[in-house]
Design an enzyme around this catalytic site. Structure first.
Site, short mmCIF file in Angstrom:
data_model
loop_
_atom_site.label_atom_id
_atom_site.label_comp_id
_atom_site.label_asym_id
_atom_site.label_seq_id
_atom_site.Cartn_x
_atom_site.Cartn_y
_atom_site.Cartn_z
CG HIS A 216 0.87 -3.06 6.38
ND1 HIS A 216 1.72 -2.56 5.42
CD2 HIS A 216 0.04 -2.04 6.71
CE1 HIS A 216 1.42 -1.29 5.18
NE2 HIS A 216 0.40 -0.95 5.95
CG ASP B 185 -10.81 10.91 12.02
OD1 ASP B 185 -11.27 11.86 11.34
OD2 ASP B 185 -11.52 10.17 12.71
#
Length: 320
Positions: A60, A235
């Site tokens: 970010h 995940d």
């Protein structure tokens, strides 16, 4: 292999990155890397999610104005860190803690931008990720505004929009796949899943790309009108270990995030994913770990400030 890739890439970096190199602080602050590493390790003892948090912070930071530590500034409601696209980003206190230690050792020397990059590398190692060297020499930015973060990649972006945002940063389809694969560690909130599960079409309904065996599990974790702050691993089945399982999940329709699922909707990105599987990969195919290292090092050199540009902040949350 990863080190060779980094060195090759370093030869071709632009003028703005010419002052960056591995070991930039070897004489001016020789303990910088061990200090950052120890700080990250201590933070992870109390928060096992720290590896994913710091990896996301690095991404970010680099995607808004380049890797200049601008996301760390906390000077009011208009500060970049409060942008909608940075929702859920954390790890600021870890960076500030490392900075305070370094200021006591070598004041005014190490940039906050470099600490973010080093911390991401050290966090990745805690999740069984690949070891790699980080070119340093970044300086800290002088601007921080929510408006500058308006074009962050978003979980609802189409594959074409994601590709465009990555191309704007001189990142390729391959980089898009590999940096998205950083989702192999960490969690997301049901807030980011609601539309995909219940309002994917104007009249309602779920994203048809979700595997029919996986959809009930997602809905059970994130029920309609339920608590949007509930978190689940990005995940499926391997949320705490850095590996290529995330790509296998994407191929099989077990992607948690819509943006990850979209990687199979484009021939170029789908081919990148497929290259890490099958008999050809086992014998002579690309290394997921080596390629990830190349992409994250490349990302870490987006729009960096060097030499006399920017500043070296005394505290990461405030301009000097």
């Amino acid at each position: 292999m990863a080190l060779v890739l980094i060195l090759i890439f370093s030869v071709f970096i632009g003028v703005s990155q010419a002052q960056m190199r591995v070991g930039f602080y070897s004489e001016t602050c020789p303990d910088v890397e061990s200090t950052v590493r120890a700080t990250v390790q201590d933070a992870a003892l109390s928060n096992p999610n720290i590896p994913a948090v710091l990896l996301r912070l690095h991404f970010h930071d680099c995607f808004v104005q380049g890797c200049d530590g601008s996301i760390l500034i906390d000077n009011g409601p208009d500060a970049e860190k409060h942008a909608f696209g940075h929702q859920g980003v954390g790890g600021f206190e870890v960076i500030e803690m490392a900075k305070a230690k370094l200021e006591s050792q070598c004041p005014g020397v190490v940039s906050c931008a470099d600490i973010v990059a080093l911390a991401a590398r050290d966090a990745l190692a805690l999740a069984n990720g690949p070891a790699y060297q980080v070119p340093t020499g970044r300086r800290d930015g002088l601007v921080s505004s929510t408006s500058l973060a308006a074009d962050m990649p978003d979980v609802s972006d189409s594959i074409q929009k994601l590709k465009s945002k990555f191309f704007d940063k001189s990142l390729s389809e391959k980089d898009l796949v590999l940096l998205s694969a950083a989702h192999t560690i960490g969690t997301t909130a049901c807030f980011f899943m609601t539309d995909r599960l219940y309002n994917f079409f104007p009249g309602g309904g779920s994203d048809p790309s979700i595997n029919s065996e996986f959809l009930p599990e997602l809905k059970a974790n994130c029920p309609e009108n339920g608590d949007v702050n509930v978190r689940l691993p990005i995940d499926h089945g391997s949320g705490e270990t850095f590996d290529k399982n995330i790509l296998e999940n994407i191929r099989a329709g077990f992607a948690v995030l819509q943006s990850d699922a979209s990687l199979t909707q484009d021939e170029a990105t789908k081919n990148v994913i497929d290259s890490y599987f099958g008999s050809s990969n086992t014998l002579s195919g690309p290394s997921f770990n080596d390629d990830f290292v190349e992409s994250i090092v490349k990302m870490g050199q987006i729009g960096v400030l060097t030499d006399s540009q920017g500043e070296i902040r005394r505290a990461c949350g405030a301009f000097n």
